[in-house]
Structures are given as C-alpha cells and as structure tokens.
Design a protein around this motif. Structure first.
Motif, PDB file in Angstrom:
ATOM      1  N   PRO B 181      31.361  33.242  44.654  1.00  0.00           N
ATOM      2  CA  PRO B 181      32.468  32.847  43.785  1.00  0.00           C
ATOM      3  C   PRO B 181      33.427  31.902  44.503  1.00  0.00           C
ATOM      4  N   ALA B 182      34.077  31.057  43.717  1.00  0.00           N
ATOM      5  CA  ALA B 182      34.990  30.076  44.305  1.00  0.00           C
ATOM      6  C   ALA B 182      36.235  30.755  44.863  1.00  0.00           C
ATOM      7  N   LEU B 183      36.631  31.846  44.239  1.00  0.00           N
ATOM      8  CA  LEU B 183      37.790  32.592  44.735  1.00  0.00           C
ATOM      9  C   LEU B 183      37.316  33.959  45.192  1.00  0.00           C
ATOM     10  N   GLN B 184      37.914  34.452  46.260  1.00  0.00           N
ATOM     11  CA  GLN B 184      37.516  35.768  46.726  1.00  0.00           C
ATOM     12  C   GLN B 184      38.480  36.803  46.170  1.00  0.00           C
ATOM     13  N   GLN B 185      38.223  37.236  44.948  1.00  0.00           N
ATOM     14  CA  GLN B 185      39.063  38.287  44.363  1.00  0.00           C
ATOM     15  C   GLN B 185      38.582  39.643  44.847  1.00  0.00           C
ATOM     16  N   HIS B 282      33.029  38.405  51.187  1.00  0.00           N
ATOM     17  CA  HIS B 282      33.292  37.774  52.476  1.00  0.00           C
ATOM     18  C   HIS B 282      33.021  38.760  53.610  1.00  0.00           C
ATOM     19  N   HIS B 321      36.223  30.183  55.306  1.00  0.00           N
ATOM     20  CA  HIS B 321      37.399  31.035  55.126  1.00  0.00           C
ATOM     21  C   HIS B 321      38.298  30.957  56.348  1.00  0.00           C
TER      22      HIS B 321
END
Lengths: 546, 577
Positions: B181-185, B282, B321
């Motif tokens: 995913p583009a964002l690490q929620q 991550h 990251h």
C-alpha cells in the motif's frame, strides 16, 4: 485524547500575549484591543503597495497602473465585464440544453450524470418549478442519501445544502459563488500560478512567458480548490464538483488549450463535491476531502488508486492542511471536531470541544506550531507540537490544550484622516509566510457589510510564539479582499498576493530579512568568519574527505 | 549459520501468516452465523425463521460444523499462503496464461480449491438441513429403496465449481499478487476499509458466475447425476429432476446456491486480503548489527535477497521508509566504519540501488533498440535529406546497431540465388512460416496465440516496484544528506546517482512514447493495478530528480557532470521538464 480550550487557558494566554507586546513594542500598553496598537489604518483613497522598513507604504488610489504590477510578474485583471459575461454561462447545461426543458428532463440528465443525489439536487435547485412538497421531499431525501453515505451517528445540517452552497460555505474564498476568481494556487517552487474563473476555466500564468494556457474540461465544474504537485514542473490538481482532475500542463508546450488527453480523472463514489486538496511535500500523495464524506482520500495519482482514511465523527472533512515539514496533516470537519494525523503510520489525534467549526488554519514552517480559528469566534488559537522522541512509535505530540493567542473581535479605529472604520470580526482565512515571520488574516464581512482590510502581523516562533501588529493592507476604494496567499519561494522576505472583489490580483511584497538570517549574521560578526576559508559550494567537505 | 531467508521464514513470515489465518478463523464465526441466518430466510414465517435460527445456532451440530469449517479453513489458507507473490506473472499470449495453470503447483492448488469448495458446500447442506441434508432419501414412504437427493448433489457440485472459479481467478486475474500500500496505515484500518468493498465485489462476482453454473448444469447435469446413481446404487427420483427448465427455476434453490457461493468465496477472499495486509506490513531491518549471528541479516542482505522476492521487497520498502522518516537510522547509514573510517554502509546500499536501476535501464534500452530496429527505415528518396537524429551520441549509436541487425537478412537474400538446395530449403521454411502465420490469423487461434497488446512492455516493468523504492530512497537520502551527512559520504556518489536516474528517466520516457501503446486512457482496469507501475516509476523518477535539485540548489552545477547530463539538469532547474 480530548482537549479542552477553556476560559482559564485563554485568560493566561492573553496575559502572556500582552507581555509579548510590551516587550517587543517597548510601549506601556493600556488594556486596549490589539487593533488599537496597529499602525495607522490607510485612508479611503489610499492603496497599500508594499512593506518597507517595517512600515506599510500606501500610494494614492489614482496610481492604478503601478499597484497590480510587480517586477516581471504576470499581471492579472479579470474585468467586471468579462466576469459578468462569464457568469451568465455559469451552468454549462443551460448553455447547451434548450431552456424550455422541464425540470424532470433535467433531473433525468442529472441521473445519468451523477446518479440519485444529482437528481435530487437538480430538483432542490429548481425549487421554483416544482410543487413545494416535491422540493421538500427531495430535500429530505437528499439529506438522507448524504447522511447514509457518510457513516456517522448524528445528523448534520450541511448535508442538505446544494453543491454550490456547500462549496461557498467551505471554500477559503470569501463569497465563492459571486467572486470572479474562484480558486488560486501558487506553484511551490517557481513563479507560476493558476486560478479558476467563474466560468470553470483555469488559467495558468508563468513568469517570463506571455503564453497563458487555459484549461477546460467537461467535468471541470464548480472548481473549489487548486493545488500544484510539489517536485514537479507542471502538474495541477483541480477539485471539481464530481471528481478530481489532474492536469499535466507541459511547460514547454506552445498550446494555449491543452487537450483533454493531458488530464487524468480521479473519481470516487460518495466523494463529491471535492472542496479541499493537499499534496504531501514529496508530491507522492494527494489528499482530497469532501464535506459529505467522512473519509479523506489519499490518492496515488500515477496509479490512479486511492486509500480512504476514515474516522467516524464529524460528518465530513472540510479543510486539509499539510504541515510544511510533511509530518502532520490537519483535517477539520464541518462540526466542532478536528483531527491531526501523523503521516508515517497515519494515526490521528482528535480535538473536540472547540467553540465552532475550524474555519482556517496554518502551520509554522517546521510544523511545530499550528494556528487555527473557529467559525463563530474572532479568536486565533495555537497548538504546539513536540518533536518525535522515539522514531519507531509514531507520535503527534500535540500540547494538551489549545491556547487562545489573539482576539480579533470587531472594533472601531480611526484612519489617518480621522474617519472611523470598523475592522476585525470573524476570520475567513489566514496564511503564514514560508519563513514564519508574517501572518496575514482575511476577515469575513463585518457588521458594516464589508471588510476592506487584511491584517498583517509579525510573528516569531522561538523561543515562544510572539505575534505583534504589523499593518493593514487595503485595496482600491470599493474593493474587498477575496483570497490571500503567500508565494512559497520568495527571496526578499515574503510576497503576499491578494485577489480583490474587482477581479484584480495584486502583489504586495513584504520586504524584510528573516530572523534566522539576522541571527546568522550576528553570529558571524561576533565569532569571526568561520567558514571563510571554505569555498562556497559542495566540494568543500568533499575535497576534505577525499 | 542460518541464512536470512530461513530466519525470515521462521521468525517473521510464519508469524505473520499465522496471525492472518487466526483472524480469518475468528471472522469465520460471525460469517457462518450470518450465512445461516440469511440462507434459512423464510419470508412467510419470520417469527419461526428467527426461532429456528436461534435454536440452530446454539445446537451442538452447529458448533461442530463450525469447528470443522475452521479446521478446513486453516488447512486451506496454509496451502494458499505459498501461492502469493509480489511479482505478478505476465503472459505474452492467452495460451500461455492458461498453460501456467497446468504447472504442478497450480494444479495441486486447483484441486485443493475444488475439494475444499465441495467440502464447505457439503457442510452448508448439513447446516441447512431439510431437503438438502443427505445424499439419499427414501423414494417412497412405503418402499425401502433409496433415491439420489439431487438438491444435495447440486449444492456440492456448485461448491466444487466455485472453488475452481476461485482458483482460476486467483491466477489469471492476479488475485495472488501482493501490492504494497502507498500509505502504511494500521492493519485494523486497512482491514476495515476493505471489508465492505470486498463483500460488494464478492456478491457481484457470485451473481455473475452463478449463471454459468446454471447453464452448465442444464446441459451437463445428467452426467454427475447418472454417475452418482450408478456408483452408489441409488435410484434416480422420478418426481423431479433439476436439469430441466422447471427444476432450475426453483427460487429457493437459487437463494441457497447464491449464499452458499458467497459463503465459500467471501471468507477465502477475506483470508487472502488479511494475508496480504499482514505480509506487506513494514518490517524494520537493522542497518548494522553488533551480534555475529545477525551479521548476515541486515538491511543490505535483505536488499540482495533475490531468490525470495518478498524479502527483497520488504528490504527496499524499509529502505524507502528509513530514507523519509527515520533520522536515527539515516545517521547510522551515513556513518563511517570503526576503525578504518570507510562509509561501508552507504556504499553497500548505494551499489545495490544503483545496480537495480541500471538493470532496468539496460532492459528498457534494449526494448527501445528493438522498437527502433523493427521500425521501417525510410529509403533515401530524391533530394530529401536523411533524417538526422544525431542530436546526441545515444541515438546515433542506435542507428548503427539497427543497421547491424538488418545486415544478415540481406546477405541471406543474396545467397539464395547461388545454390539450389538452399533455395529449396528456404522455400520450405517460408512455406512453413507462411502456414504458421496464416494459421495464427484464424480468429480463435489468434485469440489464444496472438500476442497480447503491450505484453512485452508490461513484462519489463513487472518488478518496477523495486526500482520505484530504490529511486525514491536514493533521492530522499541524498536530499537528507545535505543537512545530515557530516562526513560527506553521499556527495562522493552524487554524480553517479544523478546520471543513473537521468538516463533511466530518459529511456523510460522514450519507451513509453514509442511502445507505450494506447496510453493510460481507456485502460481503466481495477484488477490490474500493476500495469500502472511504469507511470508511477516515470513520475517517481521525475520528482526524485527534482527533489535532489531542490535540496542542493545551485551547488549541483559544481559537480563534474557530463555535458549532456548538465544540460538536462539545467532544464530541470528551470522547472521545464
């Protein structure tokens, strides 16, 4: 975490503010209003031209030629005539469809274009042509549809507004609906800007280029916000009524009307009208928000995919501000709640119990101070954020309470020539310049029906936040400011751009030397030129190392 | 010493997979209850429906079915976990796409899907009871003979069919592709935002595939039925048969079949989603390690771990990251070795990043050459001057190469006139190729054998996610080094980084222009996100170059860069790219 900004804190802040004022101005202050301490208010026949040596210089009203021109910056003036001519074509549908078409036919068209909510809205908009009960039913249904679309527990009145009324309410333009210019955005790196005109076209101006590309697209309606992609030459995101358009305007192209092949359309159901856009500092993610959707969308523009960032409560997202260091995002809702997101793991802190909806906000250059103001109170609050202690755990580090730091309620002040004018009132928008030294505040209409002045403050962030009056900015007689913005890259202080109700764009250079530069020079004077032997440029360390 | 891959599988992959499966099983309880509620729906007797449902839920029978289903589901997901991949499979032709299903691993998985689907459907029939419960029933109240229960058979067959469909979709529509995913929620929010859209898509999908099953059953339903009755000595019922129009028009049966399909598909898709979410999370690798047993388990080792691509992807993801969010780890990366004072950490990371960038660069360049050489060369006609492409060295070298490639063909043409035997041979060859090309032009065959549009271009960018992270990480690290790199280790390699990025950017631009196909318009395909990776790479390259130039400003000109690179850099500095 719940944060309360109660009266005790506000009192304390006022005291500290006055202490700051005392220290910086060196005058003994009477317990007066902040506007009483401002330098003189410009006369009716004067126009503010620039800031020099800490004073705002005004020129006579009749020197019209010089004030909207600044070095070789593009000159913009949307004349009243063109604006009026444009406004008649405001609705693209009315231009193409015969006017005698019944409301039902239009409703069917709207159904094909935008689905159920579009149909209902068409009926609500043309309330004169349908029986009142139909209009009422449609309104209720529309409220229900929007309510059902935005998952939350209590009913919000803004959901029953029509698209245009909603944009007018949540746009940072004063009078979005009647203003000749509807949105404005500076390019983050170069002298280039874009603005949307009320006929839904967008014009792009570049320094040193006579060519002004005009962007038009059939989906580009009711433009509420514009945003240039950072770290990119010419990618512009446009918030429209039904979607987000991404324009790729070739900077070297000679075309004045880029074709629709240079557009990407980003659409998401239940996410319209889009009223706010924010790029992250790296230009990788575009956040978009709509007052009817509880989720803000994080778009991966190249992939054309989006990730919804949803939290229940608030009824939508009305304002997005990405901090300049990229670590935090403010997302305000149409109710008394706003959230601060951190951007490494996308968790958020919720701030409730505000006195009203968060109307305007701005971040300090390092993202450690947030100024915000609510809709129904002319007070600026501030929040401080501590840095990250432990990098593996995301931290927002907001202070426990929001502290009121400026009370800008409406007062009467005297102009140079002794006339009484009303200044202040509730705040429409505020912007902080990229060096963190000047804060400009745009007001809503006050009790006299207009608000002709923009208040500019000097600010100092370290060691404690310190806001002192700087001066008023005024346009020609009869002009009211609609929108303010600072150019993100400006060498000689800060450049404030103001859009006036007449359709004029003016540049007001604020010439000053940023504080850190002053400190640096002081340091050099005291300790001698430490770096003088070292040649300027990169290879200083490089050669030493090798 | 155990390798990084072994350690990773034991310590990370298994735990993550285990957690994903646990959650899938936990989710199975409410899902089964919901299924029972919906499947036993009685519009005419709502009160009885609710009470029946409540009694069924607290019965031992239900709990046993649930336990059984959980066991099956655990087994299924353990087997599935090996089928996921971070690099999607791109086939050149449709035939190749179908052939990939015939590999041993795929076939096993297909069998597992079909069997599990059948078993779940069988459990469903047990839970539903009534006319679906058993395979046989008494033909008459009076007689002792048993008849085949076709409703039962129908549902179980449908379960097998759904399993097979899931399997083909898993491979052909790249449902086994894990995208980061583009964002690490946080995982909770990722799952929450996907649960409902996934349900909708499953409902739509089941509706779509159910009609094919009905058609199939109408025409071929008698085969399994007769086979069953022959082998189990059950009689065929004379009262009804389902492969008639009247038999299939049973609305209750359709309702049960539909929910059975959803009940098979949805937990599987949910399990796959959970697996992807857990495994794309991550993971932080140490930049350096003081412990001997961890010396070979640092970030650089992960970056080099090509055989286990998930590990390599996680490594690059972590590097990206780190370059953006972690000051402390960047500092470690920029540090010098003790003793010796060499920037080993940085050099290793840099060489891996540059090597993946250059690798892709070569691939793209080769593809560009192929396109150029296959393009028809304009004959010099009359007084028209040669089209001169000699703007820079690269394009002129392209021309030389394309002529070289053409040369052997012309010589063959000359030799044919000399020896008769050869010409015969050649005729045979041309006849054969003609035949094949003719053959290929037939509609059905060309459908299977014809090259898919852009397939070659897609194949080049299939693993572009690595390059995207590498480019992004390098540019963020370089930008950060302006402030943080106290020994100047990054500046040493700045020219290399800039040159590599610029050449890749130029090649990709050229490639997307020449072989980019119809452009990104009109290929709005939600299932194939990886197709847009090349555009993402193109964008990332540009913004990365801008980021470096932005942070270094005019100092960039001080670097000793080649003239053409400098020219390009200047146009970037004017924001004209």
């Amino acid at each position: 975490m719940e944060h309360i900004s109660d009266a005790i804190y506000r009192e304390a802040a006022k005291v500290s503010l006055y202490k700051c004022l005392n220290r910086s101005t060196g005058q003994k202050m009477s317990a007066g209003h902040i506007f009483q301490n401002f330098p003189h208010v410009p006369d009716d026949n004067k126009v503010t031209a620039y800031e020099h040596n800490g004073d705002f210089i005004t020129v006579d009203d009749d020197m019209r030629q010089n004030t909207s021109r600044y070095s070789n910056y593009p000159e913009v003036f949307i004349t009243k005539e063109t604006a009026r001519a444009l406004r008649e074509h405001e609705n693209a549908k009315s231009a193409f469809l015969p006017h005698d078409e019944t409301v039902w036919k239009r409703a069917i068209h709207a159904w094909y274009e935008m689905g159920l909510s579009g149909t209902l809205e068409e009926i609500v908009n043309s309330s004169g042509e349908v029986p009142p009960w139909t209009c009422q039913t449609a309104k209720r249904l529309l409220t229900f549809v929007r309510f059902a679309n935005s998952l939350h527990g209590s009913l919000f009145p803004h959901l029953s507004l029509s698209n245009e009324a909603m944009i007018t309410k949540f746009s940072n333009m004063t009078n979005w609906k009647t203003s000749p210019l509807r949105a404005f955005a500076w390019h983050p790196h170069t002298t280039k800007f874009a603005y949307a005109v009320c006929d839904d076209s967008i014009h792009v101006h570049m320094q040193g280029n006579e060519l002004t590309p005009t962007l038009k697209h059939k989906l580009q309606k009711n433009v509420a916000d514009l945003a240039w992609q950072p770290h990119y030459a010419s990618v512009l995101a446009v918030a429209c009524q039904s979607c987000i358009l991404i324009w790729h305007v070739e900077p070297t192209s000679l075309a004045t009307r880029p074709s629709s092949s240079s557009v990407q359309v980003l659409q998401q159901s239940n996410h319209c009208p889009v009223t706010c856009l924010a790029w992250d500092v790296d230009g990788r993610i575009l956040l978009s928000s709509s007052p009817v959707d509880t989720a803000m969308m994080a778009w991966d523009v190249a992939m054309e995919t989006c990730i919804p960032l949803r939290r229940v409560g608030g009824g939508g997202v009305s304002l997005l501000k990405w901090s300049p260091d990229g670590s935090k995002v403010l997302a305000a809702t149409p109710s008394n709640i706003f959230r601060i997101w951190e951007t490494s793991h996308w968790s958020c802190e919720k701030w409730s119990k505000c006195t009203g909806r968060c109307k305007a906000a701005c971040w300090s250059p390092h993202g450690d101070v947030l100024l915000f103001t609510t809709e129904n109170e002319p007070v600026i609050y501030y929040l401080t954020f501590s840095g990250m202690a432990d990098e593996s755990k995301p931290l927002i580090g907001g202070s426990q309470t929001a502290v009121a730091c400026l009370d800008l309620s409406e007062v009467t002040v005297k102009t140079n020539s002794g006339d009484d004018v009303r200044v202040g009132g509730s705040i429409q928008d505020m912007v902080w310049d990229p060096t963190g030294e000047r804060l400009a505040v745009l007001f809503k209409e006050n009790s006299s029906g207009t608000n002709r002045y923009i208040a500019v403050f000097r600010t100092k962030i370290y060691p404690v936040l310190d806001i002192t009056p700087c001066g008023f900015v005024k346009g020609f007689e009869g002009e009211t400011p609609q929108h303010i913005a600072f150019q993100p890259k400006f060498d000689r202080g800060a450049l404030l751009t103001v859009i006036w109700s007449s359709g004029r764009l003016s540049y007001i250079p604020l010439n000053f030397i940023p504080n850190d530069m002053v400190e640096y020079h002081k340091f050099q004077e005291n300790f001698g030129p430490v770096h003088m032997q070292v040649s300027p440029g990169l290879y200083s360390r490089f050669t030493d190392y090798s | 010493m155990e390798t990084l891959a072994e350690w990773f599988t034991r310590e990370v992959f298994r735990w993550r997979t285990g957690a994903a499966i646990t959650w899938t099983v936990i989710m199975l309880c409410p899902l089964t209850t919901m299924y029972l509620l919906l499947a036993s729906f009685h519009p005419s007797h709502p009160f009885q429906w609710i009470t029946d449902f409540l009694f069924a839920v607290i019965s031992l029978h239900f709990i046993m079915s649930l336990t059984f289903l959980s066991l099956i589901s655990v087994l299924f997901h353990v087997i599935s976990s090996r089928t996921f991949t971070v690099v999607p499979y791109i086939s050149l032709t449709r035939l190749a796409a179908f052939l990939q299903l015939c590999k041993a691993q795929c076939l096993t998985y297909g069998t597992v899907c079909a069997v599990t689907g059948g078993i779940i459907a069988w459990t469903c029939t047990c839970m539903l009871g009534g006319r679906y419960a058993n395979l046989s029933f008494r033909c008459d109240e009076s007689s002792d003979a048993y008849c085949l229960n076709e409703y039962h058979l129908f549902l179980v067959l449908y379960g097998i069919y759904t399993g097979l469909f899931y399997f083909t979709r898993h491979y052909l529509q790249q449902q086994n592709y894990m995208q980061f995913p583009a964002l690490q929620q946080a995982k909770v929010f990722q799952v929450r935002s996907q649960i409902v859209p996934l349900l909708y898509s499953t409902l739509g999908y089941v509706l779509w595939q159910i009609k094919f099953f009905y058609i199939l059953y109408y025409f071929f339903g008698y085969i399994p039925r007769n086979w069953m009755s022959k082998n189990s000595s059950l009689k065929l019922s004379t009262v009804y048969s389902l492969d008639t129009l009247y038999g299939l028009l049973d609305v209750v049966l359709l309702w049960q079949t539909f929910w059975c399909g959803v009940f098979i598909q949805y937990p599987w898709s949910l399990g796959a989603t959970l697996f992807k979410i857990y495994n794309t999370e991550h993971f932080e690798f140490p930049v350096t390690s003081m412990f001997d047993s961890f010396k070979n388990k640092c970030l650089v080792d992960a970056l080099n771990e090509k055989p286990m691509s998930l590990l390599q992807y996680l490594g690059f993801h972590d590097l990206c990251h780190l370059s953006k969010h972690s000051f402390a780890r960047r500092k470690e990366l920029f540090s010098l070795s003790q003793p010796g004072g060499h920037p080993h950490n940085w050099n290793k990371v840099l060489s891996v990043c540059l090597s993946v960038i250059i690798e892709l660069n070569d691939k793209v360049q080769e593809a560009n050459w192929l396109v150029l050489s296959s393009a028809p060369i304009r004959q010099p006609s009359g007084d028209k001057p040669h089209p001169s492409h000699n703007r820079d060295g690269q394009t002129s070298s392209l021309h030389i190469r394309s002529f070289h490639q053409l040369a052997p063909i012309t010589t063959i043409g000359d030799e044919t006139g000399k020896t008769v035997g050869q010409s015969h041979q050649k005729q045979a060859v041309t006849f054969k190729t003609k035949l094949i090309s003719n053959f290929k032009k037939r509609p059905i065959i060309s459908y299977f054998l014809g090259e898919l549009p852009e397939a070659r271009s897609r194949q080049i960018y299939v693993g572009a996610q690595i390059q995207i992270w590498a480019v992004e990480a390098l540019s963020s690290l370089t930008a950060a080094s302006y402030q943080e790199d106290s020994y100047g280790v990054v500046q040493m390699s700045l020219p290399k980084i800039i040159t590599a990025m610029l050449s890749l950017q130029e090649n990709i631009d050229r490639h997307l222009k020449t072989a980019g196909g119809p452009g990104r318009k009109g290929q709005k395909d939600q299932t194939a996100n990886y197709l847009a990776l090349r555009y993402l790479l193109q964008n990332t390259l540009k913004s990365s170059i801008y980021r470096i130039i932005d942070s270094f400003g005019k100092c960039i000109i001080d670097l000793r860069l080649p003239a053409d690179v400098e020219k390009k850099i200047k146009s970037f500095m004017d924001y004209k790219e």
